[in-house]
Design a protein around this motif. Sequence first.
Motif: not given
Length: 398
Positions: A263-275, A298-303, A327-336
Amino acid sequence: MPSQSVQQFLAGARQYVSKRVAASRTLLVAGNASADLDSFTSSLVFAYLSQTKERFQDYKRVLPLFNIPREEVALRPELLHLLANLRIPSEDVICLDEYLEYVRAVPEAKDSTDIVLVDHNNLLAELGELYGDRVVGIIDHHQNEGKPLPANLDPELIRFSGSCSSLVVRYFDEYWTSACEFKKDVATLALGAVLIDTSNLTAKETEDDIEAARLLLEALGSATTVTALETGSFRDTFYRDLHDAKNSVDSFSLRDLLRKDYKEWTEANGIKLGTSSSVKSLAWTSKKFGDGFLPGLRSWAAERKLDMFMAMTSYVDADGAFRRDLLMLNVNPALLPTATQFAAAAETEFKTVPFDTADPNLVCDADAGYWCWDQRELKASRKQVAPAMRQTLQAAKL
């Protein structure tokens, strides 16, 4: 009462879409985008039994929709097992890509179709663009996503239960005690989802799940008392066969495992989460894919063009104990900083503990935005973890 079997009903719905029949007033019943067994049975059972309710008599056609592309049906072995037992060809299931092709070929269908949501309460992606303003009913067991619900919903049934199929069964209460020659196959469909989502009525079960199971087992002629419900050998065997089928994923690639229940969601601020949810432990998955494990994540998160990715597992260990990993993988450095904040909160909220392991794939690296844990709050499934992460991400500023 229905005048045809569930097999005939589904085959007729498939023909309607495949032959691109000119649109008539239609009700579409759609499960959520992770498209697990519960979503499938909720949509099919609701669509089939809608003909027993006066509320839906004006619709000329009711279509159950499996909310994934056709190619992903093969990733649902428990569904294929249940369909085979009921002599339902998997080809008769209407998948998302096939339905969207129908709408493109018969554009007037858009304006003649209403939609009922089962197993979710917020219509997303292309279906949301098509029918976001045509939702007429919702049955769901997830937390309300916070958006105002459409007005005048009927049904509007949103409450926690182990299985959404249980709520669908309860909505059609009167059917299960009626005389109908096709009832056993419908009951088998619904019971499969109820038992799988509650681990055979031993986890997350509510009064709705217990009552639904009682109604379904009585319809199958397998239980007439609570005692029989609790100890019935038919129920145990039926659950075990489905459970074994669901766990038959050894041949899957890592990408297949990640997209099987996604499942995935895109929030109002544009941030996209996948689970992604899995029936295999992180230790099993890491051992199977070795050096390809982290690159595969990382490949799945990029896809999927994600800013944040989470994997959640639920399984029974070698000692027979129920376990969860997170497990949690942060992809966007600004969200660290945001990910670090969630990791700290998860220690209390979800009782997360780093693995005691020499496996480098399962060692937290906060600087790299990567965490993986033994999750000891066993009651917290994706229904609890994903909303907590979404709330954190909604407050983030990029």
